[in-house]
Design an enzyme around this catalytic site. Structure first.
Site, PDB file in Angstrom:
ATOM      1  N   GLY A 110      10.710 -15.176  66.484  1.00  0.00           N
ATOM      2  CA  GLY A 110      10.827 -16.185  67.539  1.00  0.00           C
ATOM      3  C   GLY A 110      11.304 -17.518  66.991  1.00  0.00           C
ATOM      4  N   ALA A 111      11.051 -18.581  67.767  1.00  0.00           N
ATOM      5  CA  ALA A 111      11.619 -19.909  67.450  1.00  0.00           C
ATOM      6  C   ALA A 111      13.117 -19.733  67.215  1.00  0.00           C
ATOM      7  CB  ALA A 111      10.928 -20.546  66.240  1.00  0.00           C
TER       8      ALA A 111
ATOM      9  N   HIS B 174      19.743 -16.538  64.943  1.00  0.00           N
ATOM     10  CA  HIS B 174      19.212 -15.331  65.594  1.00  0.00           C
ATOM     11  C   HIS B 174      20.166 -14.861  66.704  1.00  0.00           C
ATOM     12  CE1 HIS B 174      15.320 -17.396  64.362  1.00  0.00           C
ATOM     13  NE2 HIS B 174      15.175 -16.205  63.805  1.00  0.00           N
TER      14      HIS B 174
ATOM     15  N   HIS C   9      17.118 -19.623  67.116  1.00  0.00           N
ATOM     16  CA  HIS C   9      18.176 -20.624  66.924  1.00  0.00           C
ATOM     17  C   HIS C   9      19.502 -19.857  66.875  1.00  0.00           C
ATOM     18  CE1 HIS C   9      18.236 -19.223  62.808  1.00  0.00           C
ATOM     19  NE2 HIS C   9      16.967 -19.540  62.638  1.00  0.00           N
TER      20      HIS C   9
ATOM     21  N   GLU D 156      21.840 -11.926  56.559  1.00  0.00           N
ATOM     22  CA  GLU D 156      21.968 -12.065  55.096  1.00  0.00           C
ATOM     23  C   GLU D 156      21.243 -13.305  54.602  1.00  0.00           C
ATOM     24  OE1 GLU D 156      26.158 -11.877  54.247  1.00  0.00           O
ATOM     25  OE2 GLU D 156      26.155  -9.687  54.325  1.00  0.00           O
TER      26      GLU D 156
ATOM     27  N   ASP E 117      18.193 -13.856  54.732  1.00  0.00           N
ATOM     28  CA  ASP E 117      17.040 -13.334  53.983  1.00  0.00           C
ATOM     29  C   ASP E 117      17.534 -12.142  53.179  1.00  0.00           C
ATOM     30  OD1 ASP E 117      14.697 -14.940  55.265  1.00  0.00           O
ATOM     31  OD2 ASP E 117      15.957 -14.312  56.918  1.00  0.00           O
TER      32      ASP E 117
HETATM   33  P1  AMP Z   1      13.069 -14.572  61.346  1.00  0.00           P
HETATM   34  O1  AMP Z   1      12.775 -14.886  62.775  1.00  0.00           O
HETATM   35  O2  AMP Z   1      13.148 -15.762  60.477  1.00  0.00           O
HETATM   36  O3  AMP Z   1      12.202 -13.471  60.808  1.00  0.00           O
HETATM   37  O4  AMP Z   1      14.545 -13.985  61.324  1.00  0.00           O
HETATM   38  C1  AMP Z   1      14.900 -12.893  62.127  1.00  0.00           C
HETATM   39  C2  AMP Z   1      16.250 -12.394  61.676  1.00  0.00           C
HETATM   40  O5  AMP Z   1      17.218 -13.425  61.848  1.00  0.00           O
HETATM   41  C3  AMP Z   1      16.271 -12.016  60.188  1.00  0.00           C
HETATM   42  O6  AMP Z   1      17.040 -10.833  60.031  1.00  0.00           O
HETATM   43  C4  AMP Z   1      16.936 -13.205  59.556  1.00  0.00           C
HETATM   44  O7  AMP Z   1      17.609 -12.902  58.358  1.00  0.00           O
HETATM   45  C5  AMP Z   1      17.920 -13.596  60.644  1.00  0.00           C
HETATM   46  N1  AMP Z   1      18.325 -15.000  60.480  1.00  0.00           N
HETATM   47  C6  AMP Z   1      17.524 -16.089  60.447  1.00  0.00           C
HETATM   48  N2  AMP Z   1      18.244 -17.206  60.222  1.00  0.00           N
HETATM   49  C7  AMP Z   1      19.533 -16.802  60.120  1.00  0.00           C
HETATM   50  C8  AMP Z   1      20.761 -17.482  59.869  1.00  0.00           C
HETATM   51  N3  AMP Z   1      20.808 -18.793  59.685  1.00  0.00           N
HETATM   52  N4  AMP Z   1      21.890 -16.756  59.815  1.00  0.00           N
HETATM   53  C9  AMP Z   1      21.852 -15.403  59.982  1.00  0.00           C
HETATM   54  N5  AMP Z   1      20.728 -14.710  60.216  1.00  0.00           N
HETATM   55  C10 AMP Z   1      19.578 -15.391  60.284  1.00  0.00           C
END
Ligand code: AMP
Length: 294
Positions: free
Chosen positions: A36-37, A42, A39, A158, A160
């Site tokens: 969530g949160a 995502h 941007h 990518e 992460d």
């Molecule tokens: P998270 O909510 O942080 O667990 O991220 C969810 C998915 O979004 C994960 O696969 C992250 O790698 C991807 N993600 C988060 N930020 C970015 C970004 N700036 N660019 C590309 N993918 C992202």
């Protein structure tokens, strides 16, 4: 469902029932796991999933077992209404979006604890060294999500990079019949990789944090195979050490060069091999990660 819409489901069973009612889409489901949160980083994953599949499932779940720091977990933003509004901006693509936003007890029916995986060392370095147990938590939640969501393609950023490698290993270990789709990093106009954690920085700190990507670009310029006077991996480490000495507001948690898909630091270049530079810094108390292909 005549027009594509967002369907919010809180329970695994409801998700399964709802998906079962729409067999026309069952053959092509794209899945984007998130905390969530949301941007634009995502949303780029969701957009791609919407373009490549008949239906999309986005999970929104702040997974407690991947946080080894209670304060980090407590600070994690919860913005479900805003997330749903952002996702609805993608409905013009014509693909319905299911949002699965469970409570911990729904996803973890056997108690909220991490399973222990053997990721063959992929999980013990970098993020794993700084955040013990983190990737067991990631593996546990992704494994549970794969059981809850009958996906054909699963989209990971990518951003992460190590997580992507761990999840690819998990897929092999569990013999999952799904495709993992890596998606490029989405950045702020100044180059800072988009992250929910950026919310904890002021505008001027965010501007300053562009230093991370600038440094990575310098690394890529001096480390790519075609670079004149190409630096060795050791030379690139020294370059970053020197850059950090001039930027004392950034504490380097780690910087290193690994082969694509692996997590072993390299000491010399091998022709034909592909490399990635990984970095984590602590900046004004916020831990930020980024990486670049060389
Ligand atoms: P998270 O909510 O942080 O667990 O991220 C969810 C998915 O979004 C994960 O696969 C992250 O790698 C991807 N993600 C988060 N930020 C970015 C970004 N700036 N660019 C590309 N993918 C992202």
């Amino acid at each position: 469902m005549n027009h594509p819409e967002i369907l919010l489901l809180r329970h695994r069973i409801e998700l399964a029932d709802s998906l079962a009612k729409h067999t026309q889409w069952a053959s092509s489901i794209g899945f984007v796991p998130t905390m969530g949160a949301l941007h634009p980083g995502h949303l780029a994953l969701v957009e791609r999933a919407a373009l490549e599949n008949k239906a999309v499932v986005v999970s929104i779940f702040v997974n407690p077992t991947q946080f080894n720091n209670a304060q980090d977990l407590a600070l994690y933003p919860h913005t479900l209404d805003r997330d749903l509004a952002l996702l609805s901006t993608l409905l013009h693509l014509g693909t319905p979006i299911w949002v699965y936003a469970p409570g911990a007890e729904d996803l973890y029916s056997d108690g909220v604890k991490a399973q222990s995986f053997d990721f063959q060392g992929l999980d013990s370095v970098f993020e794993g060294a700084d955040r013990p147990g983190h990737f067991n938590g990631v593996g546990t939640v992704v494994s549970l999500l794969w059981k809850a969501v009958p996906a054909h393609r699963v989209y990971f950023g990518e951003k992460d990079y190590q997580q992507l490698c761990v999840v690819q290993a998990l897929k092999r270990m569990e013999h999952r019949d799904l495709e993992i789709i890596p998606c490029p990093i989405v950045r702020e106009p100044n180059g800072l990789a988009m992250s929910s954690r950026n919310e904890r920085l002021t505008d001027s700190q965010r501007n300053r944090a562009a230093w991370i990507y600038q440094t990575l670009q310098e690394v890529a310029d001096r480390g790519r195979a075609a670079a004149p006077n190409r630096l060795s991996p050791h030379g690139l480490r020294s370059l970053v050490t020197r850059a950090a000495q001039e930027a004392p507001d950034f504490q380097i948690a780690y910087f290193d060069i690994v082969t694509e898909g692996g997590m072993t630091p390299v000491d010399q270049w091998v022709t034909g091999e592909k490399y990635r530079a990984l970095i984590a810094v602590v900046f004004h108390g916020v831990r930020l990660i980024d990486n670049i292909a060389l």
